[in-house]
Design a protein around this motif. Sequence first.
Motif, mmCIF file in Angstrom:
data_model
loop_
_atom_site.group_PDB
_atom_site.id
_atom_site.type_symbol
_atom_site.label_atom_id
_atom_site.label_comp_id
_atom_site.label_asym_id
_atom_site.label_seq_id
_atom_site.Cartn_x
_atom_site.Cartn_y
_atom_site.Cartn_z
ATOM 1 N N ASN A 12 4.044 15.063 -3.958
ATOM 2 C CA ASN A 12 4.319 15.978 -2.847
ATOM 3 C C ASN A 12 5.781 15.791 -2.448
ATOM 4 O OD1 ASN A 12 4.488 17.323 -0.418
ATOM 5 N ND2 ASN A 12 3.090 15.955 0.697
ATOM 6 N N LYS A 14 7.407 17.430 -0.317
ATOM 7 C CA LYS A 14 7.650 17.799 1.086
ATOM 8 C C LYS A 14 8.901 18.695 1.172
ATOM 9 C CE LYS A 14 5.230 13.661 2.414
ATOM 10 N NZ LYS A 14 4.959 12.656 3.419
ATOM 11 N N HIS A 98 -2.494 18.766 5.047
ATOM 12 C CA HIS A 98 -1.693 17.535 5.102
ATOM 13 C C HIS A 98 -1.458 17.164 6.565
ATOM 14 C CE1 HIS A 98 1.683 14.788 4.811
ATOM 15 N NE2 HIS A 98 1.334 14.584 3.557
ATOM 16 N N GLU A 168 -5.450 10.130 3.270
ATOM 17 C CA GLU A 168 -4.112 9.658 3.616
ATOM 18 C C GLU A 168 -4.098 9.170 5.063
ATOM 19 O OE1 GLU A 168 -0.918 11.593 0.986
ATOM 20 O OE2 GLU A 168 -1.363 13.015 2.551
ATOM 21 N N ALA A 172 0.078 5.272 7.276
ATOM 22 C CA ALA A 172 0.566 4.737 6.001
ATOM 23 C C ALA A 172 1.561 5.679 5.329
ATOM 24 C CB ALA A 172 -0.614 4.477 5.059
ATOM 25 N N ILE A 173 1.697 6.901 5.861
ATOM 26 C CA ILE A 173 2.544 7.897 5.208
ATOM 27 C C ILE A 173 4.010 7.640 5.544
ATOM 28 C CG2 ILE A 173 3.137 10.344 5.118
ATOM 29 C CD1 ILE A 173 0.184 10.969 5.563
ATOM 30 N N GLY A 174 4.791 7.369 4.502
ATOM 31 C CA GLY A 174 6.230 7.196 4.657
ATOM 32 C C GLY A 174 6.636 5.948 5.414
ATOM 33 N N GLY A 212 -0.328 7.619 0.794
ATOM 34 C CA GLY A 212 0.299 6.867 1.883
ATOM 35 C C GLY A 212 0.993 5.640 1.324
ATOM 36 N N SER A 213 2.339 5.787 1.121
ATOM 37 C CA SER A 213 3.165 4.669 0.641
ATOM 38 C C SER A 213 2.704 4.109 -0.706
ATOM 39 C CB SER A 213 3.240 3.558 1.694
ATOM 40 O OG SER A 213 3.901 4.036 2.864
ATOM 41 N N LEU A 232 -1.961 10.688 -4.176
ATOM 42 C CA LEU A 232 -1.048 11.723 -3.689
ATOM 43 C C LEU A 232 0.201 10.978 -3.231
ATOM 44 C CD1 LEU A 232 -0.435 14.665 -3.037
ATOM 45 C CD2 LEU A 232 -1.692 14.422 -0.898
ATOM 46 N N VAL A 233 1.318 11.293 -3.867
ATOM 47 C CA VAL A 233 2.523 10.479 -3.735
ATOM 48 C C VAL A 233 3.644 11.301 -3.121
ATOM 49 C CG1 VAL A 233 4.169 9.031 -4.989
ATOM 50 C CG2 VAL A 233 1.818 9.291 -5.863
ATOM 51 N N GLY A 234 4.195 10.838 -2.010
ATOM 52 C CA GLY A 234 5.307 11.535 -1.376
ATOM 53 C C GLY A 234 6.639 11.033 -1.905
ATOM 54 N N GLY A 235 7.269 10.140 -1.152
ATOM 55 C CA GLY A 235 8.625 9.674 -1.467
ATOM 56 C C GLY A 235 8.823 9.241 -2.909
HETATM 57 P P1 PGA Z 1 4.429 8.854 1.047
HETATM 58 O O1 PGA Z 1 3.770 10.256 1.427
HETATM 59 O O2 PGA Z 1 3.998 8.523 -0.366
HETATM 60 O O3 PGA Z 1 5.917 9.094 1.140
HETATM 61 O O4 PGA Z 1 3.934 7.851 2.023
HETATM 62 C C1 PGA Z 1 2.457 10.570 1.018
HETATM 63 C C2 PGA Z 1 2.083 11.961 1.505
HETATM 64 O O5 PGA Z 1 2.402 12.310 2.653
HETATM 65 O O6 PGA Z 1 1.449 12.737 0.761
#
Ligand code: PGA
Length: 250
Positions: A12, A14, A98, A168, A172-174, A212-213, A232-235
């Motif tokens: 993701n 973002k 999300h 998520e 834990a997100i970001g 989440g991280s 599900l992977v953000g950063g």
């Molecule tokens: P993150 O984000 O991996 O940067 O913590 C995950 C998400 O919001 O999907």
Amino acid sequence: MSDSIRPLIAGNWKMNGLAAGLGEAEAVAAALMAEPARARVALCPPATLISRMAERLEGGPVEVGAQDIAADASGAYTGDVSAAMIRDAGGRLVILGHSERRTLHGEDDALVSRKVEAALAEGLEPIVCVGETLAERKAGKAESTVRGQVEGSLPMALQGRAFVLAYEPIWAIGTGLTPSSAEIAAMHADIRAALVGRLGETGLRAPILYGGSVKPANAAEILALPEVSGALVGGASLKATDFLPIIRAV
Ligand code: PGA
């Protein structure tokens, strides 16, 4: 990890990424072409990049998805993008509900459920996100919050359809924080029960992702947990050098 469900690693992006960043997606695809992954792999860039990413990755091992869609099919909704538009641009999946949409744009379970129906109507595979706040976890309400989101966000139209659930935890997100392995395993078991309770057989087949991280350093441990069918992977999805080791951890 369940044997019968094909894992999915979804990125993701973002609100990050310009055309110059498409090389990262191509680098992921090239590496997976050279050495195929066990998991399905998808990238969800901002809407502006979907068609260009889909063109560049066409026929390859990386699927392309969106981060949101409108609940309505068309009409006077300035700034919104419909499921048909995402499909037309080459998107095949869509992240819905999300926590950043729920928190920053006031999306509730009922709206998420309508968006899931809109996605299904156009053949987009929904990745429906749920997760508790830190206050809810500290109050012992994590399970009940998530169960309520699962029940409220998943329309009965999902019966017999392919979809993905992503757990998520918002805290834990970001943040670099993650729940313990025991907490993740307990929540995923609970979500599976909620999915089956709501959708029967269909709820047994849906992959449940953790998000989440997730980083290269913690991916293997998280992905090995029971009922964790991917991430599900953000950063860490923005750079091929971070995303690839997570894909390889499956
Ligand atoms: P993150 O984000 O991996 O940067 O913590 C995950 C998400 O919001 O999907």
